[in-house]
Enzyme design. Structure first.
Site, PDB file in Angstrom:
ATOM      1  N   ASP A 188       2.353  -1.577 -10.682  1.00  0.00           N
ATOM      2  CA  ASP A 188       3.540  -0.843 -10.252  1.00  0.00           C
ATOM      3  C   ASP A 188       3.204   0.203  -9.190  1.00  0.00           C
ATOM      4  O   ASP A 188       4.056   0.548  -8.367  1.00  0.00           O
ATOM      5  CB  ASP A 188       4.199  -0.164 -11.455  1.00  0.00           C
ATOM      6  N   CYS A 192      -1.975  -2.307 -18.686  1.00  0.00           N
ATOM      7  CA  CYS A 192      -1.093  -1.554 -17.792  1.00  0.00           C
ATOM      8  C   CYS A 192       0.399  -1.769 -18.028  1.00  0.00           C
ATOM      9  O   CYS A 192       0.802  -2.391 -18.999  1.00  0.00           O
ATOM     10  CB  CYS A 192      -1.483  -1.814 -16.346  1.00  0.00           C
ATOM     11  N   ASP A 193       1.207  -1.278 -17.072  1.00  0.00           N
ATOM     12  CA  ASP A 193       2.628  -1.009 -17.265  1.00  0.00           C
ATOM     13  C   ASP A 193       3.454  -2.172 -17.806  1.00  0.00           C
ATOM     14  O   ASP A 193       4.329  -1.964 -18.647  1.00  0.00           O
ATOM     15  CB  ASP A 193       3.252  -0.570 -15.939  1.00  0.00           C
ATOM     16  N   LYS A 194       3.239  -3.365 -17.322  1.00  0.00           N
ATOM     17  CA  LYS A 194       4.038  -4.505 -17.775  1.00  0.00           C
ATOM     18  C   LYS A 194       3.201  -5.507 -18.559  1.00  0.00           C
ATOM     19  O   LYS A 194       3.698  -6.154 -19.480  1.00  0.00           O
ATOM     20  CB  LYS A 194       4.700  -5.214 -16.581  1.00  0.00           C
ATOM     21  N   GLU A 244      11.372   0.604 -10.015  1.00  0.00           N
ATOM     22  CA  GLU A 244      10.800   1.902 -10.343  1.00  0.00           C
ATOM     23  C   GLU A 244      10.616   2.661  -9.034  1.00  0.00           C
ATOM     24  O   GLU A 244      10.052   2.126  -8.085  1.00  0.00           O
ATOM     25  CB  GLU A 244       9.459   1.681 -11.038  1.00  0.00           C
ATOM     26  N   SER A 257       8.755   5.748 -12.954  1.00  0.00           N
ATOM     27  CA  SER A 257       7.392   5.640 -13.452  1.00  0.00           C
ATOM     28  C   SER A 257       7.208   6.618 -14.600  1.00  0.00           C
ATOM     29  O   SER A 257       7.855   7.668 -14.663  1.00  0.00           O
ATOM     30  CB  SER A 257       6.408   5.969 -12.333  1.00  0.00           C
TER      31      SER A 257
END
Length: 661
Positions: free
Chosen positions: A122, A164-166, A513, A539
């Site tokens: 991201d 991480c994020d996803k 985002e 974020s």
């Protein structure tokens, strides 16, 4: 680079043409029995042939088969240098965790398998059309992971390695869906701060700061080079990546004190070996992931999220994990109730007040240390089972008196000069230091179905002495993130403005985002005096008076899609009781005047989805919308999708027959 055509189609080495059509094949025999030959499917038997074909000793084919799935990316040489880069540091080193876990499994007589589905970054896609695929990717990856698990029918358990994020939420969704299998999550850890320089969150504002002459070109180049000080791990702040690690451990999916470990360190590798032992222990005891993921564990995860002051993106991800596990999805009301009763206990980037990096939170005790305080406050359900095979209460009993806890906290004090009690507070100390709870869900005539703000991250200097954030300012309306950041860089945005960024929700831009906008506002001198309203999301490292997830989104007919430049916007956030409102108001009529204006005013005629939005993401937005939307976790609820499709078919048949008449 000029490449000669001949070099593309011809090779200089004539030995390349020496090809054999047969090989001896592996030595030994498969451990087959008459029962296997008579009753097992051909796929099971052929799988054994492939196992020895890949080099496995046929005499060691009788152990349990454990699948290790990962988001690993890039190609590393044996010494760790790059041959091909990954998308981000978060998945660059996790292959080492897989190796450690696999070696432990093999030594114990099990048969490890490994598969991959890498994940995007991201940070890398901020401000680009790549962000349009970010949230939608999570569902796709979870599907791929589930398909990979089911495509190895003989597996006895699954280890998921992600950071991480996803990728990490996707992995947790996939493991949660494997209800009758033992599963263990290995979080990929965090990267280190540079000895001199900026963290990976602040450094993402160098463009805006350069535009406003706060940085020279040389300064931007140097700090940009050093920000990711070690090659692996998620970012150094408590963004979505780190929060997801915390939530995974709080759910009981990871071994205690796993989240936020420093990538590449021996303590990080040791976690992988112990996690391999944990999956074998679960398998031998008949424990399944449905024994771990329960209503109690979901509640504990929400409580720990609040105590850490975690990313608002988990409001999307935790409901999705619960849905995959067949549990009730927590609602905005549930989140609000938890945040009202749970104190924030952790001082960590970006929430402050001192902004410790995540690795120092790990050394101060991480998740189990925070849970000790929460247990004393009777905020945890300690009978919830964990992948250690023991209930949470026994895990915390071990942690409280462990050598691991004592030594790490002492080392933090000795090496960094940081008192662990100044990183993770007890509730009374947190209250004295002014730590406020995290998530607030403002409503109002611009957000009738709700919105979200990380209220603890509003700059304290713009908060009144009674703990209230109050702002009235003119709307500056934008339909794209690019136009917004351009206005910030060229000086068009001034202190006192309220940025209204619309058409960036699921239907418009995949609910992108917009961290480059919030990062710029945080690190520009005047930014704390600017508010932001949007139907996009943020974020986990975003801070400031930034209100996102505004619902309904503009393209779904939400009133945010009626705001015009110069409209007067009023924002009120009570950080103490976690209540708030966001309204269009008029000078003469206040809120009532704004209500009337919105009733009479049509939607803007320039509302449109981004032309770069792909059909892939448009399909995702439609499916998640009928499944409960973003407040429901942006999941795919197959029963609800089926119901809507069938209703549509009936309506079309009825319309067709009516037309025929």
């Amino acid at each position: 680079m000029k490449i000669d055509f001949r070099s593309l189609i011809e090779s200089e080495n004539s030995e390349l043409y020496d090809i054999h059509t047969r090989a001896p094949g592996p030595r030994g025999t498969l451990p087959l029995t008459p029962e296997m030959l008579l009753n097992r499917p051909s796929g099971d038997l052929f799988g054994l042939s492939q196992d020895v074909g890949m080099g496995w000793d046929p005499s060691r084919l009788t152990g349990p088969e454990i699948l290790i799935l990962s988001t690993h990316g890039g190609i590393r040489a044996a010494d760790g240098t790059a041959i091909a880069l990954g998308y981000h540091t978060g998945h660059w080193e996790v292959g080492l965790l897989m190796q450690e876990a696999a070696a432990e499994l093999k030594a114990a007589g099990a048969i490890p398998f490994a598969g991959y589905c890498t994940d995007p970054c991201d940070g890398r896609t901020q401000g680009t059309t790549g962000m349009f695929d970010s949230l939608a990717y999570r569902n796709d990856a979870a599907t791929v992971f589930r398909r990979l698990i089911r495509s190895l029918p003989t597996r006895s358990g699954v280890i998921g390695v992600a950071t991480c994020d996803k990728g990490l939420p996707a992995m947790m969704m996939a493991l949660a869906g494997m209800r009758d299998l033992p599963c263990v999550l290995i979080p990929g850890g965090v990267t280190l701060l540079p000895e001199q320089g900026e963290d990976a969150g602040r450094v993402q504002s160098i463009g805006a700061r350069f535009a406003h002459h706060q940085l020279t070109l040389e300064e931007a180049s140097e700090i940009g080079c050093r920000a990711c000080a070690s090659p692996g791990g998620g970012c150094q702040f408590l963004g979505t990546a780190a929060t997801s690690q915390v939530v995974g451990e709080a759910l009981g999916l990871s071994l205690p004190h796993s989240a936020l470990a420093p990538s590449g360190h021996p303590i990080w590798l040791d976690m992988a070996r112990r996690s391999a032992r944990a999956i074998l222990a679960m398998e031998s005891r008949g424990l399944r992931i449905k024994d771990v993921l329960t209503e109690a564990s979901v509640q504990n995860a929400m409580v720990v999220h609040a105590a850490f002051g975690g990313s608002t993106n988990l409001i999307l991800h935790l409901p999705a994990i619960a849905h995959a596990a067949g549990l009730r999805r927590p609602t905005a009301e549930d989140w609000a109730a938890v945040n009202r009763k749970v104190p924030r206990l952790v001082d960590v980037l970006p929430n402050g007040p001192r902004n410790h990096p995540t690795v120092q939170v790990f050394q101060a005790g991480g998740v189990p240390e925070v849970m000790l305080h929460l247990r004393r406050a009777r905020l945890l359900q300690t009978d919830a089972l964990t992948v250690s095979g023991e209930p949470l209460g026994r895990v915390l009993d071990w942690w409280e008196n462990s050598e691991r806890r004592m030594v790490l906290r002492q080392r933090l004090q000795q090496r960094d000069g940081v008192d662990p009690a100044d990183v993770i507070f007890d509730p009374d100390s947190a209250h004295r230091r002014g730590l406020t709870s995290t998530v607030c869900f403002p409503h109002g005539n611009l957000a009738p179905q709700g919105s979200v703000i990380k209220s603890t991250a509003i700059d304290p200097s713009v908060v009144d002495s009674d703990g209230m954030y109050r702002k009235i300012g003119p709307a500056r309306v934008f339909l794209t993130e690019a136009a917004t950041i351009a206005a910030i860089k060229n000086g068009s945005i001034k202190a006192g403005d309220v940025i209204v960024l619309m058409c960036r929700g699921p239907m418009g831009a995949g609910m992108e985002e917009i961290y480059q906008v919030t990062a710029a506002l945080k690190h520009l001198d005047f930014g704390k005096h600017v508010a932001l309203l949007t139907d996009a999301r943020f974020s986990g490292v975003s801070t400031g008076a930034c209100i996102g997830h505004i619902s309904p989104e503009a393209l779904a007919g939400g009133p945010i899609g009626k705001v015009l430049d110069g409209d007067l916007i009023e924002i009120v956030i009570d950080r103490a009781i976690l209540d708030g409102s966001v309204n269009l108001v008029t000078k003469d009529g206040g809120r009532a005047g704004g209500d009337q204006l919105l009733r009479e005013r049509p939607l803007r005629k320039d509302l449109t989805r981004d032309p770069a939005l792909t059909d892939d993401t448009r399909l995702w937005s439609l499916l998640q919308d009928v499944s409960g939307g973003t407040w429901g976790g942006a999941v795919f609820d197959v029963k609800e999708i089926e119901r809507v499709i069938e209703a549509g078919r009936k309506a079309l048949r009825y319309a067709g027959s009516d037309c025929a008449k």
